[in-house]
Design an enzyme around this catalytic site. Structure first.
Site: not given
Length: 250
Positions: A31, A79
């Site tokens: 991340d 996403n």
């Protein structure tokens, strides 16, 4: 100067790890790519590209240490449906590059590592799916190491898919369906669950990743953004794992 000191510290920690208990399966939530780029006034795709360079180095380090299974959370289903189209296009192009690089990697060509992509392929563009099929066809199914790349993936999706398979394919009594039966229906049912999950970027959550698999996984969180994840941070994560006592509820 700081980077030199961290590199020296990393070498020291890696030397200690040679005599430590290491995980057989490492999962990674890399991340922070977009935040890394934003802080530098750069477009998001530059952060993803830098993140890919870091991932290549981390994979090499883990394979050198003898880690057998690695699972990467490349793209969640969220996403794939919510990110801007331009960013997704760049990400898919980067994924194709990564898959082509893997096809040429000596560990794959020599049958040492088996890469595979796990996720909802209905959300993945055709040109990416074609590349996935090629790399999986050319890899050795009996390779001692596996690299699981999760694309358009979510833990809830994975569990629901397994439930649908049970509903369609079996007429067995409900009490005959145990954990082992269910696990074998999952895409990663043929590898042991992760021993260690590393998440970068300062977030303290799983984000719908490997929900079935991480029941007893050791978790390591760091505030460092993924493009800044270096050998020192990797060594710290592995050393932290080696010092933990795993009781599995006992």
């Amino acid at each position: 100067m700081l980077s030199v000191m961290r590199a020296a510290a990393a070498r020291l920690l890696f030397s200690k790890l040679k005599h430590s208990r290491l995980p057989s399966h490492v999962a990674i939530i890399p991340d922070g790519n977009r935040r890394w780029a934003r802080r530098r006034g750069l477009p998001a795709w530059v952060g993803h590209l830098q993140g890919y360079k870091v991932m290549k180095r981390v994979l090499t380090r883990l394979w050198e240490l003898g880690v057998r299974h690695i699972t990467i959370y490349a793209l969640s289903r969220e996403n794939c449906t919510r990110r801007p189209r331009e960013e997704l296009t760049r990400l898919y192009e980067l994924l194709v590059k990564a898959l082509r690089d893997l096809r040429r990697d000596h560990r794959v060509t020599q049958g040492l590592v088996r890469p595979r992509v796990i996720g909802d392929m209905s959300l993945v563009p055709d040109f990416v799916v074609e590349e996935i099929h090629i790399v999986e066809k050319e890899s050795h199914r009996n390779a001692p190491h596996t690299l699981n790349i999760c694309v358009c993936y979510s833990g809830r999706w994975e569990i629901l898919e397994a439930v649908r398979k049970i509903a369609i394919s079996t007429r067995a009594e409900p009490n005959t369906i145990d954990e082992d039966t269910f696990t074998r229906l999952l895409p990663m049912g043929d590898v042991p669950p992760p021993d260690l999950l590393i998440r970068t970027g300062g977030e303290l959550r799983l984000s719908n990743f490997l929900l079935w698999h991480v029941a007893y996984t050791e978790l390591y969180f760091t505030r460092r953004l993924w493009p800044d994840f270096d050998d020192f941070e990797l060594a710290k994560a592995l050393l932290s794992y080696s010092r933990r006592e795993r009781r599995f509820g006992a």
